[in-house]
Design an enzyme around this catalytic site. Structure first.
Site, PDB file in Angstrom:
ATOM      1  N   SER A   6     -41.503  16.531  63.237  1.00  0.00           N
ATOM      2  CA  SER A   6     -41.205  17.426  61.837  1.00  0.00           C
ATOM      3  C   SER A   6     -42.472  18.430  62.942  1.00  0.00           C
ATOM      4  CB  SER A   6     -41.576  17.523  60.986  1.00  0.00           C
ATOM      5  OG  SER A   6     -41.679  19.139  60.674  1.00  0.00           O
ATOM      6  N   HIS A  31     -37.293  18.274  64.974  1.00  0.00           N
ATOM      7  CA  HIS A  31     -37.386  18.372  63.583  1.00  0.00           C
ATOM      8  C   HIS A  31     -38.234  19.775  63.275  1.00  0.00           C
ATOM      9  CE1 HIS A  31     -35.717  17.798  59.463  1.00  0.00           C
ATOM     10  NE2 HIS A  31     -36.458  18.664  59.124  1.00  0.00           N
ATOM     11  N   ASP A  33     -38.086  22.759  60.536  1.00  0.00           N
ATOM     12  CA  ASP A  33     -38.431  23.320  59.036  1.00  0.00           C
ATOM     13  C   ASP A  33     -38.122  25.010  58.586  1.00  0.00           C
ATOM     14  OD1 ASP A  33     -38.102  20.681  57.324  1.00  0.00           O
ATOM     15  OD2 ASP A  33     -39.836  20.156  58.708  1.00  0.00           O
ATOM     16  N   MET A  35     -38.188  28.160  56.391  1.00  0.00           N
ATOM     17  CA  MET A  35     -38.904  28.729  55.112  1.00  0.00           C
ATOM     18  C   MET A  35     -39.222  29.557  54.629  1.00  0.00           C
ATOM     19  SD  MET A  35     -41.540  25.384  54.366  1.00  0.00           S
ATOM     20  CE  MET A  35     -41.629  23.269  55.035  1.00  0.00           C
ATOM     21  N   HIS A  64     -33.610  21.964  59.726  1.00  0.00           N
ATOM     22  CA  HIS A  64     -33.380  22.519  58.393  1.00  0.00           C
ATOM     23  C   HIS A  64     -33.909  23.244  57.784  1.00  0.00           C
ATOM     24  CE1 HIS A  64     -35.861  19.731  54.725  1.00  0.00           C
ATOM     25  NE2 HIS A  64     -34.517  21.313  53.955  1.00  0.00           N
ATOM     26  N   MET A 135     -34.275  13.799  51.161  1.00  0.00           N
ATOM     27  CA  MET A 135     -35.958  14.786  50.515  1.00  0.00           C
ATOM     28  C   MET A 135     -36.256  12.958  49.850  1.00  0.00           C
ATOM     29  SD  MET A 135     -36.142  17.063  52.938  1.00  0.00           S
ATOM     30  CE  MET A 135     -37.793  17.619  52.070  1.00  0.00           C
ATOM     31  N   ASP A 172     -36.293  12.515  54.649  1.00  0.00           N
ATOM     32  CA  ASP A 172     -37.609  13.614  55.995  1.00  0.00           C
ATOM     33  C   ASP A 172     -38.703  13.331  54.437  1.00  0.00           C
ATOM     34  OD1 ASP A 172     -39.302  15.370  56.028  1.00  0.00           O
ATOM     35  OD2 ASP A 172     -38.043  17.118  55.666  1.00  0.00           O
TER      36      ASP A 172
END
Length: 217
Positions: A6, A31, A33, A35, A64, A135, A172
């Site tokens: 990540s 990966h 992320d 948000m 993600h 998760m 994850d």
């Protein structure tokens, strides 16, 4: 075991170099992320930053989404042609339609379960997704401790084998060389590892190889 570091744990001051380094070290995916500060309290990166990641990466992107308004973000990132785009069942009102839409863009749809969301919540969606991301921390921040999701994954694995055996399971949060073998035994196919890879004292290649070798012993 496939390993997807990540980049949330990378040094953003030299992000391109970090992405190239994990790819050269043998990662299977990168990966990412995303948000939005609404679905989770943190904010991370938008399409300009992820475009730079895509340009540097030689491994496929695994995006993600931890956001509200998933379709808006799918449209932002689909032009980058990631391998996966995953979205949270806890946020999406029309998950079947969104999974079909992601697939229509030539991307593998994946659905995400927060630590305490039961696998039964996505039972009817399993034929339509290519991966389920479980998760093992609460979403929103890096470097959290692992939450026990082993029994949950066992149930999920049985459900997947009945309706969509090709569907992968990804985990994850808090993954390291001490718990990855146990995750592999219950059916996990891919792990996200942020802090373990980027903070490893012996470098990225050693970190990735230690995760893979732990599953083989």
């Amino acid at each position: 075991m496939l390993v997807a570091p990540s980049i949330l744990s990378a040094d953003f001051g030299k992000l391109g170099d970090e992405v190239r380094a994990i790819c050269e070290a043998g990662c299977d995916a990168v990966h990412v992320d995303v948000m939005d500060g609404h679905f989770v309290p943190n904010m991370t990166m938008g399409p300009v930053v992820v475009s730079a990641v895509a340009a540097a990466a030689t491994a496929p992107l695994d995006i993600h989404l931890m956001v509200e308004n998933n379709t808006f973000f799918v449209d932002l990132f689909a032009p980058l042609k990631p391998r996966y785009i995953s979205f949270h069942i806890e946020e999406e009102r029309h998950p079947h339609r969104l999974a079909q839409y992601i697939k229509s863009r030539g991307i593998s749809p994946a659905i995400v379960l927060n630590p305490h969301t039961p696998p039964q919540a996505i039972e009817l969606l399993l034929p339509y997704v290519d991966m389920v991301l479980v998760m093992s921390v609460n979403p929103g921040f890096a470097a959290q401790s692992f939450i026990d999701v082993y029994d949950k994954i066992k149930v999920l694995k049985r459900m997947i084998e009945e309706v969509n055996p090709e569907c992968l399971i990804e985990v994850d949060g808090g993954v390291n060389d001490q718990n990855i073998a146990s995750l592999a035994k219950v059916g996990v196919d891919m792990c996200v590892a942020g802090s373990f890879v980027f903070k490893h004292k012996d470098g990225y290649r050693s970190a990735i190889e230690s995760l893979k070798s732990a599953c083989e012993s």
